[in-house]
Design a protein around this motif. Structure first.
Motif, short mmCIF file in Angstrom:
data_model
loop_
_atom_site.label_atom_id
_atom_site.label_comp_id
_atom_site.label_asym_id
_atom_site.label_seq_id
_atom_site.Cartn_x
_atom_site.Cartn_y
_atom_site.Cartn_z
N GLU A 22 0.83 -1.21 0.00
CA GLU A 22 0.00 0.00 0.00
C GLU A 22 0.86 1.26 0.00
O GLU A 22 0.53 2.24 -0.67
CB GLU A 22 -0.96 -0.02 1.18
N ALA A 23 2.00 1.23 0.71
CA ALA A 23 2.90 2.38 0.73
C ALA A 23 3.45 2.67 -0.66
O ALA A 23 3.68 3.82 -1.03
CB ALA A 23 4.04 2.14 1.72
N HIS A 24 3.65 1.62 -1.44
CA HIS A 24 4.15 1.78 -2.81
C HIS A 24 3.00 1.97 -3.81
O HIS A 24 3.23 2.03 -5.01
CB HIS A 24 5.02 0.58 -3.20
N GLN A 25 1.78 2.02 -3.28
CA GLN A 25 0.56 2.25 -4.06
C GLN A 25 0.38 1.20 -5.16
O GLN A 25 -0.01 1.52 -6.29
CB GLN A 25 0.55 3.67 -4.63
N PHE A 26 0.66 -0.05 -4.82
CA PHE A 26 0.46 -1.15 -5.76
C PHE A 26 -0.96 -1.66 -5.63
O PHE A 26 -1.47 -1.87 -4.52
CB PHE A 26 1.43 -2.30 -5.48
N ASN A 27 -1.60 -1.86 -6.76
CA ASN A 27 -2.89 -2.53 -6.82
C ASN A 27 -2.55 -4.02 -6.90
O ASN A 27 -1.93 -4.47 -7.86
CB ASN A 27 -3.67 -2.06 -8.04
N TYR A 28 -2.91 -4.80 -5.88
CA TYR A 28 -2.46 -6.19 -5.80
C TYR A 28 -3.57 -7.09 -5.28
O TYR A 28 -4.58 -6.64 -4.75
CB TYR A 28 -1.25 -6.30 -4.87
N GLN A 29 -3.30 -8.37 -5.45
CA GLN A 29 -4.18 -9.40 -4.89
C GLN A 29 -3.27 -10.48 -4.33
O GLN A 29 -2.32 -10.91 -4.99
CB GLN A 29 -5.07 -9.97 -5.98
N GLN A 30 -3.53 -10.90 -3.09
CA GLN A 30 -2.75 -11.99 -2.52
C GLN A 30 -3.40 -13.29 -2.96
O GLN A 30 -4.56 -13.56 -2.64
CB GLN A 30 -2.71 -11.90 -1.00
N THR A 31 -2.65 -14.09 -3.74
CA THR A 31 -3.21 -15.32 -4.29
C THR A 31 -2.94 -16.54 -3.40
O THR A 31 -3.66 -17.52 -3.48
CB THR A 31 -2.64 -15.58 -5.70
N ALA A 32 -1.89 -16.46 -2.58
CA ALA A 32 -1.56 -17.53 -1.62
C ALA A 32 -0.58 -16.93 -0.63
O ALA A 32 -0.10 -15.81 -0.83
CB ALA A 32 -0.92 -18.71 -2.34
N PHE A 33 -0.29 -17.66 0.44
CA PHE A 33 0.68 -17.16 1.41
C PHE A 33 2.01 -17.00 0.69
O PHE A 33 2.53 -17.92 0.08
CB PHE A 33 0.82 -18.13 2.58
N GLY A 34 2.56 -15.79 0.74
CA GLY A 34 3.83 -15.52 0.10
C GLY A 34 3.74 -15.35 -1.40
O GLY A 34 4.74 -15.39 -2.10
N GLU A 35 2.54 -15.14 -1.91
CA GLU A 35 2.36 -14.98 -3.35
C GLU A 35 1.41 -13.82 -3.62
O GLU A 35 0.28 -13.82 -3.17
CB GLU A 35 1.79 -16.28 -3.94
N ILE A 36 1.94 -12.82 -4.33
CA ILE A 36 1.20 -11.60 -4.62
C ILE A 36 1.11 -11.43 -6.13
O ILE A 36 2.11 -11.63 -6.84
CB ILE A 36 1.91 -10.36 -4.03
#
Length: 182
Positions: A22-36
């Motif tokens: 969020e600080a880097h203003q990335f639009n993301y989705q967490q698909t699994a633990f340790g996977e973005i």
């Protein structure tokens, strides 16, 4: 003053990642633990800054395909042990299902890349969790053995001694003495 802390490693990692993404203003989705999955295109410079930012927390972006699989295996095992997943199938079946790969492939790759077996890695994680429980919780060794799906207290004690060089009781005495000193 000394404070004893208990960690939920999964929660800590997820919180740090969320804050940094969020600080880097990335639009993301967490698909699994340790996977973005990044939903928008980002520049090399943005990725470089992000990598540097998360590295300060001991988090790194893995790019080698074999290392990615190894990290996924480790993540599934750590999640399984530390979050006390009640798994009604063999670990080999669970890993295969979670990673959608043949267990023989996972096992051989893990041994090749880490110079240890998946089984040994699981034991190490269970012993680390046992140390945390012995240090921070008011649980008996019997309760810990049950919690970690050991067949007996003797089995847990033997693995603990083989891994650490001391018995769980000796470990508890050392921790109790340290608490008295501080």
């Amino acid at each position: 003053m000394k404070l004893l802390l208990k960690f939920d490693f999964t929660k800590v990692c997820n919180t740090v990642l969320k804050q940094k993404l969020e600080a880097h203003q990335f639009n993301y989705q967490q698909t699994a633990f340790g996977e973005i999955e990044l939903m928008d295109k980002v520049s090399e410079e943005q990725l470089k800054l992000f990598h540097e930012d998360i590295n300060s927390f001991g988090i790194e972006v893995v790019e080698d395909p074999k290392k990615i699989v190894i990290q996924k295996i480790k993540d599934v095992i750590v999640d399984m042990v530390f979050n006390e997943k009640d798994i009604n199938v063999k670990t080999s079946v669970y890993l295969s299902e979670q990673l959608e790969e043949n267990y023989n492939y996972l096992s051989n790759l893990f041994s090749e890349m880490t110079y240890t077996s998946i089984e040994n890695f699981i034991i190490l994680q269970k012993i680390e969790y046992t140390k945390i429980l012995l240090t921070n919780e008011d649980l008996s060794l019997t309760e810990i053995a049950f919690k970690l799906n050991y067949s007996s207290v003797a089995h847990l004690s033997k693995q603990f001694k083989n891994t650490t060089g001391i018995t769980p009781s000796a470990f508890q005495r050392i921790i109790a003495k340290r608490k008295q000193i501080n």
